[in-house]
Write an enzyme that holds these catalytic residues in place. Sequence first.
Site, short mmCIF file in Angstrom:
data_model
loop_
_atom_site.label_atom_id
_atom_site.label_comp_id
_atom_site.label_asym_id
_atom_site.label_seq_id
_atom_site.Cartn_x
_atom_site.Cartn_y
_atom_site.Cartn_z
N GLU A 283 2.47 4.83 -8.42
CA GLU A 283 1.89 3.95 -7.38
C GLU A 283 1.48 4.86 -6.23
OE1 GLU A 283 1.38 0.74 -7.41
OE2 GLU A 283 2.71 -0.07 -8.95
N CYS A 317 -0.08 1.43 2.05
CA CYS A 317 -0.98 1.89 0.98
C CYS A 317 -2.17 0.95 0.89
CB CYS A 317 -0.23 1.96 -0.34
SG CYS A 317 0.62 0.44 -0.75
#
Length: 537
Positions: A283, A317
Site C-alpha cells: 500500500e 496517502c
Amino acid sequence: MISRRALSSLRRAPLARGLSSRASTILHALDIHSETELEGVYDGDWTGSGEILESVCPTTGEVLARVKSATPAEVERALERSREAYKVLRTVPAPKRGEILRQIREALSAKRDDLGALISLEMGKIRTEGEGEVQEFVDIADYGVGLSRMMNGRVVSSERPGHSILEVPNPLGVVAVLSAFNFPVAVYGWNLALSLAAGNATLWKPAPSTPLCSIAVTKIVSSVLEKNGVPGAAAGLVTGGKAVGEAVVGSSDVDMVSFTGSEAVGREVGKVVQGRFGKVLLELGGNNAAVVMPDADLNMAVPAVFFGAVGTAGQRCTSTRRLYLQSSIVQKFLSRLEGLYQSVRPGDPLDRSTLLGPLHTRAAVNIYHDAVDHLLKTGAEILTGGAPYKDLPAPLNGGNFVMPTIAIPQEVNVKDRVWSTETFAPVLTVGVFDELEQAIEWNNGVPQGLSSSLWTRDIRNVGKWIGPAGSDAGIVNVNVGTSGAEIGAAFGGNKSTGWGRESGGDAWKQYVRWSACTLNFSDEAPLAQGVQFSNTA
Ligand code: NAD
C-alpha cells in the site's frame, strides 16, 4: 570508553525534564509512563534493549518519550513467539476468534477518545481525525467479527464421477505489518482484524516516529488476548527503524508482509519478499487528482477539495495533490478555494477548533520547501501559501507548521516531477482542461494510482469516468473527495501504489492459504482429462 553497566544505567535515565501537562494527561490515561525509557517490544512479554527511538511532538517539538527498540535477537525471538502463537490460534475456531475481536473492539472503543488524543499528540493530525482513525479500527474489528463466520471456501463440480473438489481457506501463519507514520493506528487495525479472524499471528513494525501509538494499542489488544488464554504474541510488536524493518521483511518466518509506506521503500520490500517467494501486500504512495466539470455543485466540490488538500496537513496517502478544472469555472472555483485557504489558521491539533496541524517532522518541512522551490524555479504561480508560518506563539513555535499552498504551474506535463511525484505536504497544483478526456489522460498519466475524484451532475461523464477508458486508480469517486474511505470496500491503489487491497471487499482472501482438495468417494481412480496410464489399455 563507557562501560556496559554505565551505558545501561544511562539508558534507564529519566527524561531530563518533566512532560508538559498537555502530554502527560494523555499518556497517563493510556497507562504510558514515559518518565523513564519505555520498552518497545512485545512478544508476550514487554522487553526492548535496542537503539533508542525518540517520540517527538510535531506541534511543539517536545520529546514525549524515549523508547527502547528491538535488537536483532529480539526480532528473532518475537518471530519465534509469533510462530508459537500462530500454532495455538490456528486451532481456535474462527467464530471464537471473532468473539476475541469483538472484545478488542469493545476495549478500543472504551479508549477511543484517549487514543485519538494520543494520535493527535504524536502524529499531529487534528482531534476529529485522530478519533476517526480509532473509529476505523473499531469498524474493521466489527467487520472482522462478521467475517469470522463467513470466510467461506467453495465446492467445485468435478468432471470425475464420485469426486468432489473443495477450495479451502486455512490460516496462513505469521503476518508482519509494517506501517507508515501518517496512520499510526488504523492501518494496523485493518490488518490485525483480518489477520486475526483468519487465524494468523500478527507482528507489527510501526513507523519509528510513532512508537507510543503502537505501544498503547498493543497494551489494549494484548490484555484481551491474554484474558482469553491466547498468547499475547498473537499480536506482537517490534519497534525500530530501517534495520528492524529489513530483518522482519527478510525473514522466511514471515509468511506475508503487509507493507504501507512510500513507493521507494515499497519497491525494495516487494523485491525482498518476492525474492524469498513470500506473500506481499503493498500500500504505497498516492498522487491523487480531483477533476471538476462545469456542471459540478461547487458548494460540495470546493469544501471537498479544501479538505482533501489541507486536511491532515496534506499527509494522507489519499490527499488531493492535483486539481484539474474545466476552463469555464477556473476563476469561480479558485477564488472560493483561496478564500477557504486564507481562513485556515494553524493550531494545536488537540484543540477541537483547529483545522490545520503541523507536518510530522522537520524532514517533511524540508520536502515542502524543496517542492515550493521547484515550483517557483519552473515558473509556477503561487496563488497562496508557499512558506512556513512565522512568529507563532509558544509552544507552537517549536512545531512544523507550513502554509497550505496552491500553485498553478505553467503547463500540465505529467512527466514533470511537479505532477508525477507525491509531495507529502499540503501543496496543491492546478491545471486547466477543456474536455473530460484530457483530464482523464492527465489523471492517469502519473505512476501512482490510488485515489481520484470527479465532480459532475452529468451521468455521461460518470459513465466515462468509472468505465474502461476512465480513471485507472483503485479508488474512483464521483462527487466524493479523494481523501478518506470507509472500511467496507477493499482499499488500495494500482500501478506504483502497489496493487494491494486491505480492509473490506475480498481483501481477507489474501490472509489465508488456499488449498484445492479433490476428494474421491468412488471405487475407481480415474485421471483428469480422461488420461489413461495403464499398460493393459
Ligand atoms: P516510509 O516508506 O518511510 O516507511 C514506512 C515503513 O517502512 C516504516 O515502518 C519504516 O520504518 C519502514 N522501513 C523503512 N525502510 C525500510 C526498509 N528498507 N525495509 C523495511 N522497512 C523499512 O513511509 P512513511 O514516510 O512512514 O509514510 C508515508 C508514505 O506512506 C507516503 O508515501 C504515503 O502515501 C504512504 N501511505 C500509503 C498508504 C496506502 O494505503 N496506500 C497509507 C498510508 C501511507
